[in-house]
Design a protein around this motif. Structure first.
Motif, mmCIF file in Angstrom:
data_model
loop_
_atom_site.group_PDB
_atom_site.id
_atom_site.type_symbol
_atom_site.label_atom_id
_atom_site.label_comp_id
_atom_site.label_asym_id
_atom_site.label_seq_id
_atom_site.Cartn_x
_atom_site.Cartn_y
_atom_site.Cartn_z
ATOM 1 N N LEU A 1 -1.030 7.734 2.111
ATOM 2 C CA LEU A 1 -1.647 8.945 1.566
ATOM 3 C C LEU A 1 -1.657 10.083 2.583
ATOM 4 C CD1 LEU A 1 -4.776 7.359 -0.130
ATOM 5 C CD2 LEU A 1 -2.550 7.884 -1.173
ATOM 6 N N LEU B 1 -3.441 6.789 6.611
ATOM 7 C CA LEU B 1 -4.427 6.569 5.565
ATOM 8 C C LEU B 1 -3.660 6.011 4.387
ATOM 9 C CD1 LEU B 1 -7.348 6.862 4.566
ATOM 10 C CD2 LEU B 1 -6.689 9.105 3.648
ATOM 11 N N VAL B 2 -4.051 4.823 3.924
ATOM 12 C CA VAL B 2 -3.305 4.142 2.860
ATOM 13 C C VAL B 2 -4.238 3.744 1.729
ATOM 14 C CG1 VAL B 2 -1.599 3.235 4.494
ATOM 15 C CG2 VAL B 2 -3.563 1.825 3.857
ATOM 16 N N ARG B 3 -3.643 3.527 0.557
ATOM 17 C CA ARG B 3 -4.365 2.958 -0.587
ATOM 18 C C ARG B 3 -3.707 1.624 -0.917
ATOM 19 N NH1 ARG B 3 -4.177 6.744 -4.501
ATOM 20 N NH2 ARG B 3 -6.169 7.585 -3.854
ATOM 21 N N TRP B 4 -4.502 0.569 -0.877
ATOM 22 C CA TRP B 4 -4.013 -0.774 -1.152
ATOM 23 C C TRP B 4 -3.890 -1.000 -2.649
ATOM 24 C CZ3 TRP B 4 -2.089 -3.316 2.795
ATOM 25 C CH2 TRP B 4 -2.515 -2.983 4.079
ATOM 26 N N ASP C 1 -7.309 -1.052 -4.678
ATOM 27 C CA ASP C 1 -7.455 0.390 -4.878
ATOM 28 C C ASP C 1 -8.349 1.015 -3.799
ATOM 29 O OD1 ASP C 1 -6.181 2.219 -6.468
ATOM 30 O OD2 ASP C 1 -7.871 2.497 -7.821
ATOM 31 N N ARG C 2 -8.537 0.295 -2.694
ATOM 32 C CA ARG C 2 -9.348 0.755 -1.566
ATOM 33 C C ARG C 2 -8.488 1.585 -0.615
ATOM 34 N NH1 ARG C 2 -10.619 -4.009 1.219
ATOM 35 N NH2 ARG C 2 -9.197 -3.425 2.856
ATOM 36 N N GLU C 3 -9.071 2.594 0.010
ATOM 37 C CA GLU C 3 -8.376 3.405 1.005
ATOM 38 C C GLU C 3 -8.876 3.012 2.387
ATOM 39 O OE1 GLU C 3 -8.766 7.554 0.102
ATOM 40 O OE2 GLU C 3 -7.864 7.303 -1.876
ATOM 41 N N ASP C 4 -7.922 2.889 3.341
ATOM 42 C CA ASP C 4 -8.246 2.498 4.712
ATOM 43 C C ASP C 4 -7.367 3.245 5.688
ATOM 44 O OD1 ASP C 4 -10.194 0.375 4.439
ATOM 45 O OD2 ASP C 4 -8.574 -0.900 3.689
ATOM 46 N N CYS D 1 0.842 -1.191 0.000
ATOM 47 C CA CYS D 1 0.000 0.000 0.000
ATOM 48 C C CYS D 1 0.879 1.243 0.000
ATOM 49 C CB CYS D 1 -0.959 0.016 1.189
ATOM 50 S SG CYS D 1 -0.179 0.005 2.806
#
Length: 64
Positions: free
Chosen positions: A26, A38-41, A45-48, A23
């Motif tokens: 962000l 806050l990351v984007r896998w 393409d999901r943010e968590d 990831c």
């Protein structure tokens, strides 16, 4: 663990044969660079909001 925006995090598979997950950071929620991030896998393409465990390593974007 510390990270900055743009760093990559690799979460290593916990079982034999399980692939690593990757990831991109962000947003860093603390001034000192500590989690949560806050990351984007890459795989969805999901943010968590992510709290890394001992199975994760940071690859700094400063090395690029």
């Amino acid at each position: 663990m510390h990270a900055t925006v743009g760093d990559r995090i690799v979460v290593h598979g916990r079982k034999a044969g399980q692939p690593d997950r990757h990831c991109t950071v962000l947003e860093v929620r603390h001034e000192n660079g500590e989690p949560p991030f806050l990351v984007r896998w890459d795989d969805s393409d999901r943010e968590d909001l992510y709290f890394p465990g001992s199975d994760a390593t940071v690859v700094s974007n400063k090395n690029k």
